[in-house]
Scaffold this active site. Sequence first.
Site, PDB file in Angstrom:
ATOM      1  N   GLU A 182       0.805  -1.243   0.000  1.00 40.54           N
ATOM      2  CA  GLU A 182       0.000   0.000   0.000  1.00 40.54           C
ATOM      3  C   GLU A 182       0.831   1.283   0.000  1.00 40.54           C
ATOM      4  O   GLU A 182       0.583   2.198   0.785  1.00 40.54           O
ATOM      5  CB  GLU A 182      -0.957  -0.016   1.205  1.00 40.54           C
TER       6      GLU A 182
ATOM      7  N   ASN B 109       2.120  -5.193  -3.142  1.00 40.42           N
ATOM      8  CA  ASN B 109       0.719  -5.520  -2.822  1.00 40.42           C
ATOM      9  C   ASN B 109      -0.064  -4.234  -2.559  1.00 40.42           C
ATOM     10  O   ASN B 109       0.403  -3.350  -1.839  1.00 40.42           O
ATOM     11  CB  ASN B 109       0.747  -6.390  -1.545  1.00 40.42           C
TER      12      ASN B 109
ATOM     13  N   HIS C 282     -10.119  -6.380  -1.916  1.00 40.14           N
ATOM     14  CA  HIS C 282     -11.160  -6.056  -0.929  1.00 40.14           C
ATOM     15  C   HIS C 282     -12.218  -5.262  -1.684  1.00 40.14           C
ATOM     16  O   HIS C 282     -12.155  -4.041  -1.771  1.00 40.14           O
ATOM     17  CB  HIS C 282     -10.577  -5.204   0.201  1.00 40.14           C
TER      18      HIS C 282
ATOM     19  N   GLU D 261      -6.081 -10.855  -0.915  1.00 35.28           N
ATOM     20  CA  GLU D 261      -6.884 -10.635   0.306  1.00 35.28           C
ATOM     21  C   GLU D 261      -8.374 -10.591  -0.023  1.00 35.28           C
ATOM     22  O   GLU D 261      -9.121  -9.749   0.484  1.00 35.28           O
ATOM     23  CB  GLU D 261      -6.452  -9.320   0.985  1.00 35.28           C
TER      24      GLU D 261
ATOM     25  N   ASP E 192     -12.141 -10.490  -0.386  1.00 36.12           N
ATOM     26  CA  ASP E 192     -13.441 -10.561   0.274  1.00 36.12           C
ATOM     27  C   ASP E 192     -14.389  -9.627  -0.472  1.00 36.12           C
ATOM     28  O   ASP E 192     -13.952  -8.687  -1.116  1.00 36.12           O
ATOM     29  CB  ASP E 192     -13.386 -10.269   1.795  1.00 36.12           C
TER      30      ASP E 192
HETATM   31  C1  XIL Z   1      -5.979  -6.208   8.563  1.00 37.37           C
HETATM   32  C2  XIL Z   1      -6.318  -7.368   9.503  1.00 37.37           C
HETATM   33  O1  XIL Z   1      -7.240  -8.199   8.864  1.00 37.37           O
HETATM   34  C3  XIL Z   1      -6.877  -6.846  10.805  1.00 37.37           C
HETATM   35  O2  XIL Z   1      -7.047  -7.914  11.720  1.00 37.37           O
HETATM   36  C4  XIL Z   1      -5.945  -5.801  11.388  1.00 37.37           C
HETATM   37  O3  XIL Z   1      -6.533  -5.258  12.536  1.00 37.37           O
HETATM   38  C5  XIL Z   1      -5.664  -4.708  10.388  1.00 37.37           C
HETATM   39  O4  XIL Z   1      -5.140  -5.280   9.200  1.00 37.37           O
HETATM   40  N1  XIL Z   1      -4.734  -4.686   3.885  1.00 37.37           N
HETATM   41  C6  XIL Z   1      -3.746  -5.509   4.332  1.00 37.37           C
HETATM   42  C7  XIL Z   1      -3.979  -6.360   5.515  1.00 37.37           C
HETATM   43  O5  XIL Z   1      -2.707  -5.622   3.675  1.00 37.37           O
HETATM   44  O6  XIL Z   1      -2.815  -6.578   6.250  1.00 37.37           O
HETATM   45  C8  XIL Z   1      -5.047  -5.794   6.404  1.00 37.37           C
HETATM   46  O7  XIL Z   1      -5.302  -6.730   7.447  1.00 37.37           O
HETATM   47  C9  XIL Z   1      -6.273  -5.491   5.607  1.00 37.37           C
HETATM   48  C10 XIL Z   1      -6.000  -4.462   4.543  1.00 37.37           C
END
Ligand code: XIL
Length: 339
Positions: A146, A186, A222, A250, A252
């Site tokens: 990020e 990422n 996401h 990641e 969802d």
């Molecule tokens: C999130 C976790 O799921 C949570 O449990 C934590 O509190 C915060 O981070 N992008 C990412 C992940 O790269 O590491 C993040 O994970 C979600 C967004």
Amino acid sequence: MKTILFSLFLGISLGTFGQDQYLKDHYKFPIGASMNPRLLAENDAYRKLASTEFNSVTAENHMKMMLIHPDANRFDFAKGDEVVAFAKGQQKRVHGHTLVWHNQVPKWMNEFSGDTQAWEDLLKNHVQTVAKHYQGQVAGWDVVNEAFLDDGSLRPSIWAKNIPDYIAKSFQWAHEADPNAILFYNDYGQDGKPKKMQAILNLVQELQARHIPIHGLGLQMHINIASKNDEILSVINQSQATGLAIHFSELDIAVNPKNDSTFVYQEMTKKAQQQKFELIFKAYQEIPKSQRYGITFWNISDKDTWLRGYFKRPKEYPLLFDESYNRKPAYSQLLKNEK
Ligand code: XIL
């Protein structure tokens, strides 16, 4: 008689077991989930799904700076190691997440002061100690996570502020520490954000031109049911065109992004969500085989999703398993779809 019985047995077995029963066996690329070591240890239903449904594992939090490097002179690998041990015991792949990020940074790093050299030493030591610890145990790393804002500019962070060229340096350091690891950049939310996407593509080009090792792009995915399909597909195409490994890292699909407290997870929404999962899987299979690092879900069931915890959205249902760890219809559909 024996032959008849045997054929009958074989027929029934094939009928029951002939089809793939799990996504990880159905698809020809790794299917992963991010996991939480406490749930793996304490929750039987969670551990069972973790074991049967996935062949790739990401630690949801325990390899991040804040947890793995809590004090300047202390690394704490215990929980990350637990996740690795779980995966190893079952011949699952481990994906490392994440070496350099602006978020979940320990207090001591946020409060650190020093000149450029001191900051470089700090970050290099972090990246290389963690990458060396897990050398041979992880297949790849999200080296930098990020780093760009939606407008394509470099996100202001302690790293951007204190270390010139920190992204390239991080990749170089990670590669020195673990030369076999597949190194990813990422990020999230590239869909509908052409400037962010362009910044990522520019980074890849620049690193390659400088012979800095970068091997993959992680698209966090996401997304939510209103995310536009054409924008998602365009991001996938542009990423794939780099020729790098592509990880949906990641995944969802949020159904209640505005956190409506009266939200009900109804049939129509479930169907729309299912179709988006199908679209994502279909698009992934159109990526050349050699570039498919895998699809990783962000945790396992709706009960465990960060959207409920971190974003405090109790009525959120973004994954393939429901609150009771049962498969949702979307799961069953993915299992039926062409592989
Ligand atoms: C999130 C976790 O799921 C949570 O449990 C934590 O509190 C915060 O981070 N992008 C990412 C992940 O790269 O590491 C993040 O994970 C979600 C967004």
